[in-house]
Design a protein around this motif. Structure first.
Motif, PDB file in Angstrom:
ATOM      1  N   ARG A  44       0.244  -0.811  -0.341  1.00 19.02           N
ATOM      2  CA  ARG A  44      -0.065  -0.345  -0.059  1.00 19.02           C
ATOM      3  C   ARG A  44       0.880   1.395   0.413  1.00 19.02           C
ATOM      4  N   VAL A  45       2.116   1.614   1.203  1.00 13.72           N
ATOM      5  CA  VAL A  45       2.875   2.452   1.355  1.00 13.72           C
ATOM      6  C   VAL A  45       3.576   2.750  -0.068  1.00 13.72           C
ATOM      7  N   ILE A  46       4.183   1.350  -0.719  1.00 16.64           N
ATOM      8  CA  ILE A  46       5.748   1.688  -1.964  1.00 16.64           C
ATOM      9  C   ILE A  46       4.272   1.882  -3.268  1.00 16.64           C
ATOM     10  N   GLY A  47       3.496   1.002  -2.969  1.00 16.92           N
ATOM     11  CA  GLY A  47       2.955   0.623  -4.617  1.00 16.92           C
ATOM     12  C   GLY A  47       3.569  -0.186  -5.228  1.00 16.92           C
ATOM     13  N   ASP A  48       4.285  -0.974  -5.489  1.00 20.74           N
ATOM     14  CA  ASP A  48       4.695  -2.216  -5.960  1.00 20.74           C
ATOM     15  C   ASP A  48       6.211  -2.678  -5.055  1.00 20.74           C
ATOM     16  N   ASN A  49       6.282  -3.867  -6.563  1.00 20.03           N
ATOM     17  CA  ASN A  49       7.414  -5.087  -5.829  1.00 20.03           C
ATOM     18  C   ASN A  49       9.084  -4.460  -5.647  1.00 20.03           C
ATOM     19  N   ILE A  50       9.637  -3.062  -5.543  1.00 19.75           N
ATOM     20  CA  ILE A  50      10.478  -2.313  -5.835  1.00 19.75           C
ATOM     21  C   ILE A  50      11.242  -2.650  -5.085  1.00 19.75           C
ATOM     22  N   VAL A  51      12.280  -3.344  -4.383  1.00 22.89           N
ATOM     23  CA  VAL A  51      12.963  -3.259  -3.627  1.00 22.89           C
ATOM     24  C   VAL A  51      15.091  -2.724  -4.031  1.00 22.89           C
ATOM     25  N   THR A  52      14.943  -1.714  -2.999  1.00 18.39           N
ATOM     26  CA  THR A  52      15.861  -0.281  -3.331  1.00 18.39           C
ATOM     27  C   THR A  52      17.456  -1.184  -2.499  1.00 18.39           C
ATOM     28  N   TYR A  53      18.530  -0.322  -3.364  1.00 19.61           N
ATOM     29  CA  TYR A  53      19.633  -0.352  -2.042  1.00 19.61           C
ATOM     30  C   TYR A  53      20.387   0.735  -2.339  1.00 19.61           C
ATOM     31  N   ILE A  54      21.462   0.744  -1.757  1.00 17.06           N
ATOM     32  CA  ILE A  54      22.672   2.123  -2.277  1.00 17.06           C
ATOM     33  C   ILE A  54      23.549   1.584  -1.857  1.00 17.06           C
ATOM     34  N   ILE A  55      24.658   2.113  -3.119  1.00 14.10           N
ATOM     35  CA  ILE A  55      26.110   2.011  -3.104  1.00 14.10           C
ATOM     36  C   ILE A  55      26.792   3.246  -1.995  1.00 14.10           C
ATOM     37  N   ASP A  56      28.090   3.073  -1.039  1.00 14.76           N
ATOM     38  CA  ASP A  56      27.901   3.873   0.247  1.00 14.76           C
ATOM     39  C   ASP A  56      29.359   3.305   0.389  1.00 14.76           C
ATOM     40  N   ARG A  57      29.649   4.088   0.987  1.00 13.66           N
ATOM     41  CA  ARG A  57      30.577   4.240   2.151  1.00 13.66           C
ATOM     42  C   ARG A  57      30.415   4.376   3.734  1.00 13.66           C
ATOM     43  N   SER A 311      23.106  -0.968   2.108  1.00 11.12           N
ATOM     44  CA  SER A 311      24.160  -0.194   1.559  1.00 11.12           C
ATOM     45  C   SER A 311      24.965  -2.013   0.782  1.00 11.12           C
ATOM     46  N   ILE A 312      25.432  -2.012  -0.407  1.00 11.75           N
ATOM     47  CA  ILE A 312      26.612  -2.737  -0.524  1.00 11.75           C
ATOM     48  C   ILE A 312      27.787  -1.488  -0.064  1.00 11.75           C
ATOM     49  N   MET A 313      28.267  -2.025   1.285  1.00 17.05           N
ATOM     50  CA  MET A 313      29.260  -0.576   2.017  1.00 17.05           C
ATOM     51  C   MET A 313      30.460  -0.849   2.147  1.00 17.05           C
ATOM     52  N   LEU A 314      30.665  -0.168   0.852  1.00 18.62           N
ATOM     53  CA  LEU A 314      32.108  -0.279   0.990  1.00 18.62           C
ATOM     54  C   LEU A 314      33.488  -0.356   1.821  1.00 18.62           C
ATOM     55  N   GLU A 315      32.762   0.297   3.374  1.00 19.89           N
ATOM     56  CA  GLU A 315      33.429   0.399   4.150  1.00 19.89           C
ATOM     57  C   GLU A 315      33.077   0.260   5.142  1.00 19.89           C
TER      58      GLU A 315
END
Length: 385
Positions: A44-57, A311-315
């Motif tokens: 209901r809140v997101i509206g679709d089946n997308i799951v997110t991620y981020i690349i950071d350090r 995240s894919i937390m680079l460090e």
């Protein structure tokens, strides 16, 4: 059971539930109906089946700290022989490595160094922004803001204004741990109160600096105290709307004074995620911490209301120092999302979707992008060997 069913249905439909009702769900609702309600709320809140991620350090500028939290394995007291502070050149070098691997965000975090006031953070943020304007600085937390204000002798609001002007884009949920007084005092008697932590967050939100909110589970807090933590956050969110997401994680037991005497189980963690999705009718995003609970539970969490795998937390050095060993390549994290019947997408700090990987052919394949490719912890382990 009829009461539980009614609360689940109301929360799944977006209705507000009380802290008492949230505690009932957390402790007594059958697991599958709880998960189904949380997943319905996510849709209901997101509206679709997308799951997110981020690349950071996550770049730590110092491990010197005067606060001495009992759960922390990273800090060293002032004048300790193992204490260090990176020069600005080293911080910028690590930022450059992150940009080269596709990072869009940097988390600059460190101890409460006795000499680091507002001026230090102004130089830190402005230097990173000048060199790498494409990086969003999602960094520090209310505890650091309280500390820098004390060191420099300025008001909280003035500190926030100055570090925002220097380039800070977003405040991390760092330092929340447990907000209720009893467990917080037991964990970190020298740290500001939970109420003060929230006051500083609210002051930042009112100046246009949004943030995330976090919680550390598994240090002896009760179920009721966990729900009270959520309530305290939700009350501020009702006033400001400044929390983009909620991110609970689990205490790691190595190399600290608590030594793992109490920990949250995987089931307790998953139930908390589902309850949080239903309780936080006013917080859009829910992130699970595969870094502390493992990739299997991270994948399972996607069926309990979670829409972001972080995240894919680079460090990362802080919780790695306390025993977090879970690592992942970007391709592996995307595989977890896909095999949970979700669509992976890379996001930025603001949860704006930068690239949606609609089909496997859209998936990035750069195997250089992996968590912890360079950490102080790994370097120390190599030296120890």
């Amino acid at each position: 059971m009829a009461e539980i069913d009614e609360v689940l249905a109301r929360a799944a439909d977006g209705g507000a539930i009380s802290a008492e009702e949230a505690l009932l769900l957390y402790t007594e609702a059958p697991f599958h109906p709880l998960a189904e309600a949380a997943d319905a709320a996510r849709r209901r809140v997101i509206g679709d089946n997308i799951v997110t991620y981020i690349i950071d350090r996550n770049i730590n500028y110092t491990n010197v700290c005067v606060t001495a939290c009992k759960f922390c394995a990273f800090y060293r007291a002032p004048k300790h022989e193992e204490g260090w502070a990176h020069p600005m050149e080293e911080v910028l070098r690590r930022c450059g490595e992150a940009v080269g691997l596709g990072a869009t965000q940097v988390m600059l975090q460190g101890g409460h160094h006795p000499d680091f006031g507002v001026e230090y953070y102004e130089e830190l943020f402005s230097s990173v922004k000048a060199e790498y304007p494409e990086l969003m600085i999602h960094s520090i937390g209310p505890s650091e803001i309280a500390h820098m204000s004390k060191v420099s002798g300025v008001e909280i609001g003035e500190s926030i204004r100055r570090i925002k002007a220097a380039g800070l884009d977003s405040i991390a949920g760092a330092g929340a741990e447990m907000l209720p007084a009893r467990p917080r005092t037991a964990l970190a008697p020298l740290k500001e109160s939970g109420e003060r932590w929230l006051e500083i967050m609210e002051a930042a939100h009112l100046q246009g600096l949004e943030s995330t909110a976090t919680m550390m589970m598994g240090t002896g807090e009760t179920a009721a105290e966990r729900i009270e933590h959520l309530r305290m956050i939700r009350d501020v969110q009702d006033r400001t709307g400044g929390f983009r997401s909620f991110i609970p994680w689990t205490y790691q037991p190595e190399n600290n004074h608590l030594k793992g005497r109490t920990q949250a189980t995987t089931l307790e963690y998953l139930r908390l995620l589902a309850t949080a999705r239903l309780f936080f009718h006013n917080v859009t995003h829910l992130q699970s911490s595969w870094l502390t609970t493992g990739k299997a539970s991270g994948q399972l969490s996607l069926h309990l209301g979670v829409d972001d795998l972080g995240s894919i937390m680079l460090e990362e050095n802080v919780i790695s120092s306390a025993g977090a060993r879970h690592q992942s390549r970007l391709s592996e994290l995307i595989g977890l999302i896909r095999s949970a019947d979700r669509v992976p997408a890379q996001r930025n700090t603001l949860y704006e979707r930068m690239s949606v990987h609609w089909t496997p052919e859209d998936d990035p394949t750069d195997d250089r992008i992996r968590s912890h490719f360079s950490t102080i912890v790994a370097e120390l382990q190599v030296k120890a060997v």
